[in-house]
Motif scaffolding. Structure first.
Motif, short mmCIF file in Angstrom:
data_model
loop_
_atom_site.label_atom_id
_atom_site.label_comp_id
_atom_site.label_asym_id
_atom_site.label_seq_id
_atom_site.Cartn_x
_atom_site.Cartn_y
_atom_site.Cartn_z
N THR A 69 1.35 9.42 1.39
CA THR A 69 2.16 9.20 0.20
C THR A 69 1.28 9.27 -1.05
O THR A 69 0.09 8.95 -1.00
N SER A 70 1.86 9.69 -2.13
CA SER A 70 1.14 9.72 -3.41
C SER A 70 1.48 8.49 -4.24
O SER A 70 1.13 8.41 -5.41
N PRO A 110 3.06 4.28 4.14
CA PRO A 110 1.91 5.17 3.94
C PRO A 110 2.19 6.66 4.16
O PRO A 110 1.41 7.51 3.75
N SER A 158 1.72 4.36 -5.38
CA SER A 158 0.73 3.34 -5.73
C SER A 158 0.23 2.62 -4.48
O SER A 158 0.84 2.69 -3.42
N LYS A 159 -0.88 1.90 -4.62
CA LYS A 159 -1.49 1.21 -3.47
C LYS A 159 -0.53 0.24 -2.79
O LYS A 159 -0.45 0.19 -1.58
N ALA A 160 0.20 -0.55 -3.57
CA ALA A 160 1.12 -1.52 -2.98
C ALA A 160 2.20 -0.81 -2.17
O ALA A 160 2.53 -1.21 -1.05
N TRP A 161 2.75 0.24 -2.74
CA TRP A 161 3.78 1.03 -2.05
C TRP A 161 3.19 1.71 -0.82
O TRP A 161 3.79 1.73 0.24
N ALA A 162 2.00 2.28 -1.00
CA ALA A 162 1.36 3.01 0.09
C ALA A 162 1.06 2.11 1.28
O ALA A 162 1.06 2.55 2.42
N LYS A 163 0.81 0.83 1.02
CA LYS A 163 0.56 -0.10 2.12
C LYS A 163 1.81 -0.29 2.97
O LYS A 163 1.75 -0.37 4.18
N THR A 164 2.97 -0.36 2.32
CA THR A 164 4.24 -0.54 3.02
C THR A 164 4.71 0.75 3.67
O THR A 164 5.15 0.76 4.81
#
Length: 116
Positions: free
Chosen positions: A76-77, A87, A79-85
């Motif tokens: 995923t491109s 990926p 943000s980090k918080a979103w990418a953690k949930t």
């Protein structure tokens, strides 16, 4: 059902195919929609297992499964918080991608259940 403002008639049609395909396999999985996003929510965990972002030319399917789950996934491109949930990302560009999107959503649901 309200229409996501960033979608087109073509992507809305593809989204309807994805939603109905998921409903056939996981009738309890709830689909919710906002102005810009859709999501499939797991009633057992109360977590969104997939986020859907239709645009004019494609549907971005953000899943909870790791990138190693399937070779068609890309990072995923977001943000980090979103990418953690969520990926991993899969892009639906035509009817040929709908079956794969449905299988990834089912996989994301099963992965979410395993996280309980």
């Amino acid at each position: 059902m309200p229409s996501i403002v960033t979608s087109s008639a073509e992507t809305r049609s593809l989204l309807e195919l994805v939603i109905s395909g998921v409903a056939e396999q996981l009738p309890d999985l709830e689909y919710i929609e906002s102005k810009y996003w859709g999501a499939f929510k797991n009633p057992a965990t109360h977590r969104n297992v997939v986020y859907i972002q239709p645009t004019k030319k494609q549907i971005r399917v953000h899943t909870r499964v790791p990138l190693t789950f399937d070779k068609v996934l890309e990072a995923t491109s977001a943000s980090k918080a979103w990418a953690k949930t969520c990926p991993s990302l899969f892009r639906v560009r035509s009817e040929f991608d709908v079956e794969k999107a449905v299988s990834l959503i089912v996989g994301s649901y099963n992965y979410d259940l395993a996280l309980k």
